[in-house]
Design an enzyme around this catalytic site. Structure first.
Site, short mmCIF file in Angstrom:
data_model
loop_
_atom_site.label_atom_id
_atom_site.label_comp_id
_atom_site.label_asym_id
_atom_site.label_seq_id
_atom_site.Cartn_x
_atom_site.Cartn_y
_atom_site.Cartn_z
N CYS A 187 -72.74 33.05 64.49
CA CYS A 187 -72.34 31.87 64.56
C CYS A 187 -70.97 31.48 64.79
CB CYS A 187 -72.60 30.98 62.99
SG CYS A 187 -71.91 29.50 62.96
N CYS B 233 -68.59 29.25 62.97
CA CYS B 233 -68.08 30.07 61.73
C CYS B 233 -67.08 30.75 62.09
CB CYS B 233 -69.06 31.07 61.15
SG CYS B 233 -70.67 30.00 60.72
#
Length: 181
Positions: free
Chosen positions: A98, A101
């Protein structure tokens, strides 16, 4: 430097210098050296340490997360760390693949240090903990949920990347609301 010629376009490729040292702003970790071994495995070890299996990326060694104040937990630790904590707990659901993230990681590390006396920050890997993902209905990453006294704080759920300033505003408002009630 190599020169590549393709039809009418000339491309120049420059050698990438190897990374030799990583400086951390985290007071809890030593400055580490990065080097590549002959087998092209990246190894991370404190300076002046001999070549042992302190940290390596090989699958045979134990993988450790190097973070500042953020603890990575799994499904089996969730109850004891999050639900039974005396402090409010900010849970961040993340995944290695991600991009947002990874973008938020420095802000989360900084928040964990700044709010250490008022808040515990933990990270849960999306791919390794599907039961928690399903239980808390996490649909987007990164996802933040604040827990206090073993309960999810109402309206504390956030999904998507936040800047450090927005993250601080979000946490300050939530921490103020839970201390008032």
């Amino acid at each position: 430097m190599e020169t590549l010629v393709s039809s009418s376009t000339i491309f120049y490729t420059f050698p990438i210098p190897p990374v030799r040292a990583v400086a951390s702003t985290c007071p809890f970790h030593t400055i580490c050296s990065l080097s590549t071994s002959p087998s092209n495995k990246l190894s991370l070890r404190p300076r002046n340490q001999t070549k042992s299996n302190f940290f390596t990326s090989s699958s045979s060694s134990r993988k450790l997360a190097v973070t500042c104040g953020v603890t990575e937990i799994n499904d089996s630790q969730f109850s004891s760390v999050v639900l039974k904590s005396d402090l409010p707990v900010l849970v961040e659901f993340v995944a290695g693949w991600c991009g947002p993230c990874r973008l938020m990681a420095p802000a989360i590390d900084s928040i964990a240090q700044e709010y250490a006396d008022r808040l515990l920050v933990v990270k849960i890997d999306h791919d390794s903990n599907p039961r928690l993902i399903e239980e808390f209905k996490v649909y987007g990453l990164p996802a933040l949920i604040l827990f206090k006294n073993g309960q999810e704080v109402p309206e504390s759920r956030r999904e998507g990347a936040l800047t450090k300033i927005k993250l601080k505003e979000y946490l300050d408002a939530l921490l103020e609301s839970i201390t008032v009630s």
